[in-house]
Design an enzyme around this catalytic site. Structure first.
Site, PDB file in Angstrom:
ATOM      1  N   TRP A  28      37.449  26.791  28.536  1.00  0.00           N
ATOM      2  CA  TRP A  28      36.934  25.505  28.642  1.00  0.00           C
ATOM      3  C   TRP A  28      35.523  25.450  27.645  1.00  0.00           C
ATOM      4  O   TRP A  28      34.931  26.340  27.500  1.00  0.00           O
ATOM      5  CB  TRP A  28      36.043  25.315  30.070  1.00  0.00           C
ATOM      6  CG  TRP A  28      35.287  23.972  30.227  1.00  0.00           C
ATOM      7  CD1 TRP A  28      36.048  22.824  30.359  1.00  0.00           C
ATOM      8  CD2 TRP A  28      34.027  23.871  30.266  1.00  0.00           C
ATOM      9  NE1 TRP A  28      34.884  21.986  30.510  1.00  0.00           N
ATOM     10  CE2 TRP A  28      33.790  22.468  30.325  1.00  0.00           C
ATOM     11  CE3 TRP A  28      32.893  24.825  29.975  1.00  0.00           C
ATOM     12  CZ2 TRP A  28      32.394  22.004  30.267  1.00  0.00           C
ATOM     13  CZ3 TRP A  28      31.595  24.353  29.765  1.00  0.00           C
ATOM     14  CH2 TRP A  28      31.412  22.872  30.113  1.00  0.00           C
ATOM     15  N   ASP A  47      33.325   8.893  35.069  1.00  0.00           N
ATOM     16  CA  ASP A  47      33.276   9.350  36.253  1.00  0.00           C
ATOM     17  C   ASP A  47      32.233   8.406  37.022  1.00  0.00           C
ATOM     18  O   ASP A  47      30.972   8.266  36.488  1.00  0.00           O
ATOM     19  CB  ASP A  47      32.932  10.797  36.266  1.00  0.00           C
ATOM     20  CG  ASP A  47      33.504  11.368  37.778  1.00  0.00           C
ATOM     21  OD1 ASP A  47      33.398  10.580  38.803  1.00  0.00           O
ATOM     22  OD2 ASP A  47      33.353  12.519  37.555  1.00  0.00           O
ATOM     23  N   ARG A  77      34.693  23.278  41.509  1.00  0.00           N
ATOM     24  CA  ARG A  77      33.663  22.011  41.353  1.00  0.00           C
ATOM     25  C   ARG A  77      33.716  21.231  42.501  1.00  0.00           C
ATOM     26  O   ARG A  77      34.171  20.061  42.533  1.00  0.00           O
ATOM     27  CB  ARG A  77      34.378  21.114  40.065  1.00  0.00           C
ATOM     28  CG  ARG A  77      33.422  20.326  39.441  1.00  0.00           C
ATOM     29  CD  ARG A  77      33.988  19.274  38.647  1.00  0.00           C
ATOM     30  NE  ARG A  77      33.127  18.717  37.763  1.00  0.00           N
ATOM     31  CZ  ARG A  77      33.191  17.324  37.286  1.00  0.00           C
ATOM     32  NH1 ARG A  77      34.452  16.636  37.386  1.00  0.00           N
ATOM     33  NH2 ARG A  77      32.326  17.022  36.375  1.00  0.00           N
ATOM     34  N   TRP A 118      42.770   9.934  32.372  1.00  0.00           N
ATOM     35  CA  TRP A 118      43.219  10.593  33.251  1.00  0.00           C
ATOM     36  C   TRP A 118      42.867  11.935  33.370  1.00  0.00           C
ATOM     37  O   TRP A 118      43.210  12.729  32.550  1.00  0.00           O
ATOM     38  CB  TRP A 118      44.749  10.332  33.275  1.00  0.00           C
ATOM     39  CG  TRP A 118      45.612  10.971  34.194  1.00  0.00           C
ATOM     40  CD1 TRP A 118      45.489  12.275  34.934  1.00  0.00           C
ATOM     41  CD2 TRP A 118      46.533  10.257  35.184  1.00  0.00           C
ATOM     42  NE1 TRP A 118      46.420  12.418  35.851  1.00  0.00           N
ATOM     43  CE2 TRP A 118      47.092  11.309  36.007  1.00  0.00           C
ATOM     44  CE3 TRP A 118      47.250   8.824  35.136  1.00  0.00           C
ATOM     45  CZ2 TRP A 118      48.057  10.937  37.088  1.00  0.00           C
ATOM     46  CZ3 TRP A 118      47.898   8.707  36.203  1.00  0.00           C
ATOM     47  CH2 TRP A 118      48.594   9.836  37.174  1.00  0.00           C
ATOM     48  N   ASP A 119      42.010  12.343  34.107  1.00  0.00           N
ATOM     49  CA  ASP A 119      41.293  13.669  34.216  1.00  0.00           C
ATOM     50  C   ASP A 119      41.978  14.582  35.235  1.00  0.00           C
ATOM     51  O   ASP A 119      42.803  14.265  36.018  1.00  0.00           O
ATOM     52  CB  ASP A 119      39.681  13.561  34.351  1.00  0.00           C
ATOM     53  CG  ASP A 119      39.062  14.385  33.734  1.00  0.00           C
ATOM     54  OD1 ASP A 119      39.554  15.403  33.084  1.00  0.00           O
ATOM     55  OD2 ASP A 119      37.893  14.316  33.385  1.00  0.00           O
ATOM     56  N   ASN A 178      40.430  18.187  36.647  1.00  0.00           N
ATOM     57  CA  ASN A 178      39.228  19.056  36.364  1.00  0.00           C
ATOM     58  C   ASN A 178      39.376  20.385  37.253  1.00  0.00           C
ATOM     59  O   ASN A 178      38.345  20.955  37.368  1.00  0.00           O
ATOM     60  CB  ASN A 178      38.030  18.418  36.827  1.00  0.00           C
ATOM     61  CG  ASN A 178      37.498  17.578  35.207  1.00  0.00           C
ATOM     62  OD1 ASN A 178      37.476  17.967  34.508  1.00  0.00           O
ATOM     63  ND2 ASN A 178      37.290  16.209  35.757  1.00  0.00           N
ATOM     64  N   ASP A 212      35.361  19.389  26.037  1.00  0.00           N
ATOM     65  CA  ASP A 212      34.227  18.708  26.706  1.00  0.00           C
ATOM     66  C   ASP A 212      33.088  18.973  25.884  1.00  0.00           C
ATOM     67  O   ASP A 212      32.134  18.772  25.679  1.00  0.00           O
ATOM     68  CB  ASP A 212      33.853  19.248  27.896  1.00  0.00           C
ATOM     69  CG  ASP A 212      34.573  18.582  29.066  1.00  0.00           C
ATOM     70  OD1 ASP A 212      35.298  17.314  28.807  1.00  0.00           O
ATOM     71  OD2 ASP A 212      34.787  18.898  30.308  1.00  0.00           O
TER      72      ASP A 212
HETATM   73  C1  GLA Z   1      35.644  16.141  32.682  1.00  0.00           C
HETATM   74  C2  GLA Z   1      35.983  15.334  31.325  1.00  0.00           C
HETATM   75  C3  GLA Z   1      34.453  14.841  30.879  1.00  0.00           C
HETATM   76  C4  GLA Z   1      34.036  13.767  31.977  1.00  0.00           C
HETATM   77  C5  GLA Z   1      34.075  14.699  33.507  1.00  0.00           C
HETATM   78  C6  GLA Z   1      33.446  13.658  34.531  1.00  0.00           C
HETATM   79  O1  GLA Z   1      34.896  17.295  32.471  1.00  0.00           O
HETATM   80  O2  GLA Z   1      36.627  16.408  30.400  1.00  0.00           O
HETATM   81  O3  GLA Z   1      34.936  14.081  29.751  1.00  0.00           O
HETATM   82  O4  GLA Z   1      35.107  12.799  32.303  1.00  0.00           O
HETATM   83  O5  GLA Z   1      35.141  15.307  33.687  1.00  0.00           O
HETATM   84  O6  GLA Z   1      33.506  14.285  35.948  1.00  0.00           O
END
Ligand code: GLA
Length: 739
Positions: free
Chosen positions: A194, A368, A444, A478-479, A481, A549
């Site tokens: 990450w 978000d 998370r 579209w995430d 995580n 990120d």
């Molecule tokens: C992930 C994405 C970020 C952001 C956050 C929001 O980490 O990669 O760009 O959108 O989620 O919680």
């Protein structure tokens, strides 16, 4: 020059021949299949035993060249049988196979021996389907081969069908096996973590097996499903390279093995770790597609070929505009994440939108925090209604405002996840991946919905369809995580539960495909905490990806370098964020940050409400310059002139558009040492005879640089930078336009 009648006739005849010529040729006598495309030939055949054997993969052979029937490799003493020594196209595990199999099964009676022999074949528009059958049991494997006529990139996959009266469990299934003869090779692959994705790892290939994989239920940040094997040592511009990319967004595995006789075998497909797919009588399983290509022009040649292929054949095309409508260069976006995190409000977003419009941004994306009871990452995922406190009248006022400012509107979602603190989880705790009675590990503070379940699929499809129907949304980020844990699916009998590895991803693709159909104008970004879900599978649906990120502009230069070994800059979103950067506490100029992001598809992700007039005007100027040359940057031929890897003081890239009428050059000084000046850049890919005029986008060139010179000049003499181009974190960019 005017074409003569006879040359027109010859051209037409050649075209007719090209159309008439089947993509795959089968020599009946020698039992040899041959596929030609671009500058590549791929040849395999049926040997006297009936095995389907790889015979050649490399530069294009003469049209009249013929192979005699494939010869099984001999036994090597009594320890390695012909079966294991022979490079099989798709090896079943059986008969004393010691190298990596493509397919391993267990029959209902405990038999685990599988030996696949050629049965039949059918020509297809771009290749051939070859059916193999076990020597005794009614297991059929259809190998699909389809070759792109322009690049010679071969798409391979397999369909495994059970026609036995009893179920069969598939324990391991590759999409394809590739083979290369003994030689000195190096292996290239991408690793990371990450905020640290896209590290190009290069090593000499040694005897034994190298496993590149994800066991995470998803593609993963830690490795990407791609390999490139180079003859000799890695070389950007010269030498033979064989590469492959797997189109799958679930757990995957690629093995690269130098076998007992020094030959190389590669497999790629579903990760066999914790895998098990039961096929009942009459059922079949399709593997993902494993694309393979060959270039004689080093790693640079390989990646340029792959970029073109992705643009032409993988990425979603503009719907309704026919096959030929290549993907549009991405709108320049503004995204609020780093500015506000989850603290989104109608007034706050509108204020940011006003500033973004001033900059010349095309698309405003709210990240978000807009839904459910989402104030921190501890709650709300799963509840996809608009938060009333933050947006009392829904999203419409903000969307209208964004439109009135001349931008379109995008929104963040994370459809496959749920926080335990959500209405959805309180109502449906059984919807998450879990083993009954076992802990549910949170990451998370969220859990993974089991998208393989039909009810979960229907829920996710339902809320997304409603969101896109009720709101004028042009784009969804579209995430995704977290990765999987406790991947149980207790709706199914125990022996079948491992199907989750396949069905989850099929449903993900199914939902994306259906949404694209129902809302053809909506575009998607694949994000997974940055670059955790980037592969040629998701890219059939995703118009762009979020590579990392980590938006530190210096780190991004290396990440972007790694990324482009596989993926086109067209999909590589790159935001300019605030300085000093949160990850490294490094301070950099806005110009440097802008130029770093302009190497890909530009976005702004800073807190622009705090930008000074000076910063606003710098960004506005560079966005305008970017808009002018964006198609060349993101869809042209990319040459990595100086690599930023291995602590290089400098780096530089160049892109050239298809008709060679424009080129864009980026140069970066990372940290000048001992007063060394920037090396003269010998450009590539230009038309040597054409005249090109140089225009700085940012920075200046050496005093004696001509304003106009031939392609030959720029490629042989090269482009010198100004003496002033020194220091830490400096950037420059130039364009060349054909006169
Ligand atoms: C992930 C994405 C970020 C952001 C956050 C929001 O980490 O990669 O760009 O959108 O989620 O919680």
């Amino acid at each position: 020059m005017m074409k003569t009648f006879s040359s027109i006739f010859l051209l037409c005849a050649a075209q007719i021949l090209a159309i008439a010529q089947p993509a795959a040729q089968f020599d009946k006598d020698a039992k040899v299949f041959r596929l030609d495309g671009g500058n590549v030939s791929y040849v395999f055949g049926v040997n006297a035993k009936g095995d389907l054997q790889q015979m050649y993969w490399g530069g294009k052979l003469g049209a009249g060249d013929r192979f005699s029937q494939a010869q099984q490799r001999p036994e090597w003493a009594s320890f390695d049988s012909p079966y294991t020594n022979t490079p099989q196209e798709y090896a079943g595990w059986g008969a004393g196979l010691f190298v990596e199999p493509a397919l391993k099964v267990t029959f209902a009676d405990g038999n685990r021996d599988l030996v696949l022999h050629y049965e039949s074949h059918t020509e297809t528009p771009h290749g051939v389907d070859v059916v193999l059958k076990d020597i005794k049991r009614y297991i059929l494997v259809t190998l699909h081969y389809s070759m792109d006529p322009a690049t010679g990139i071969l798409a391979r996959s397999a369909t495994i069908e059970n026609r036995e009266p009893q179920p069969v469990t598939i324990e391991q299934a590759a999409a394809a096996g590739w083979a290369l003869p003994p030689a000195h090779y190096s292996l290239n692959y991408l690793t990371g973590r990450w905020a640290g994705e896209w590290t190009l790892t290069q090593e000499t290939l040694h005897p034994g097996e190298r496993v590149i994989e994800s066991r995470r239920g998803t593609t993963g940040h830690q490795a990407n499903p791609w390999f490139a094997i180079q003859s000799g040592d890695p070389d950007e511009n010269h030498g033979e390279v064989w590469f492959g990319a797997l189109a799958w967004s679930g757990s995957w595995r690629i093995t690269v093995e130098q076998d007992q006789l020094d030959a190389v075998r590669v497999t790629g497909g579903f990760n066999p770790f914790d895998f098990g797919y039961v096929l009942h009588p009459g059922q079949s399983l399709d593997t993902p597609v494993f694309y393979g290509g060959y270039s004689a022009y080093g790693l640079g040649g390989a990646s340029r070929m792959l970029h073109h292929f992705e643009l032409a054949h993988v990425l979603p095309h503009r719907l309704g505009e026919g096959e030929a409508a290549a993907p549009k260069p991405r709108p320049v976006i503004y995204n609020s994440w780093e500015a506000t995190e989850m603290n989104v409000t109608e007034a706050g977003q509108e204020a940011l939108a006003e500033k973004a419009a001033e900059l010349g941004v095309d698309r405003f994306v709210m990240d978000d925090g807009w839904f459910g009871q989402r104030k921190t990452d501890h709650a709300g995922l799963g509840d996809w209604y608009v938060n009333q406190e933050k947006f009392p009248q829904g999203l419409k006022p903000l969307i209208d405002k964004v439109h009135a400012l001349g931008m379109d509107f995008g929104l963040w979602v994370e459809p496959e996840m749920v926080n335990p603190d959500s209405d959805l989880y309180r109502k449906h705790p059984e919807w998450v991946l879990n083993f009954a009675g076992r802990p549910r590990s949170e990451e998370r503070t969220q859990l993974v919905l089991n998208l393989a379940r039909p009810d979960v699929r229907a829920y996710v499809m339902g809320f997304l369809d409603k969101l896109l129907t009720e709101n004028d949304i042009a784009f969804l980020k579209w995430d995704y995580n977290r990765n999987w844990s406790e991947p149980g699916w207790d709706q199914l009998p125990p022996a079948e539960q491992k199907k989750v590895y396949v069905e989850f991803i099929r449903n993900l693709y199914g939902i994306l495909g259906e949404l694209k159909k129902r809302h053809p104008k909506v575009e998607f970004e694949s994000c997974s905490g940055g670059g955790g879900r980037v592969d040629l599978g998701i890219l059939q649906y995703a118009d762009e990806v979020w590579p990392s990120d980590n938006t530190d502009p210096f780190d991004r230069i290396s990440q972007q370098d790694g990324f482009t070994y596989v993926y086109t800059p067209q999909i590589m979103m790159a935001w300019v964020t605030d300085s000093p950067h949160w990850a490294n506490k490094r301070a950099t100029s806005l110009e440097y940050r802008m130029l770093s992001s302009m190497q890909g598809s530009l976005g702004i992700g800073a807190n622009i409400s705090k930008w000074t007039d000076q910063e606003m005007s710098t960004a506005k100027r560079l966005i305008a310059s970017y808009h002018q040359v964006q198609p060349t940057i993101v869809q042209g031929d990319l040459y990595r002139l100086i690599s930023p890897r291995n602590g290089s003081e400098f780096s530089a890239t160049q892109t050239v558009n298809h008709d060679k009428s424009q080129s864009v050059i980026f140069a970066f000084v990372h940290s000048t040492q001992e007063g060394r000046g920037f090396p003269r850049l010998k450009l590539m890919g230009l038309d040597p005879a054409a005249e090109y005029a140089l225009t700085p986008i940012e920075g200046s060139v050496a005093k004696d640089t001509p304003a106009v010179a031939s392609g030959s000049w720029w490629m042989n003499h090269g482009l010198g930078m100004s003496e002033e181009f020194r220091g830490d974190f400096q950037g420059a960019a130039f364009r060349l336009d054909k006169k």
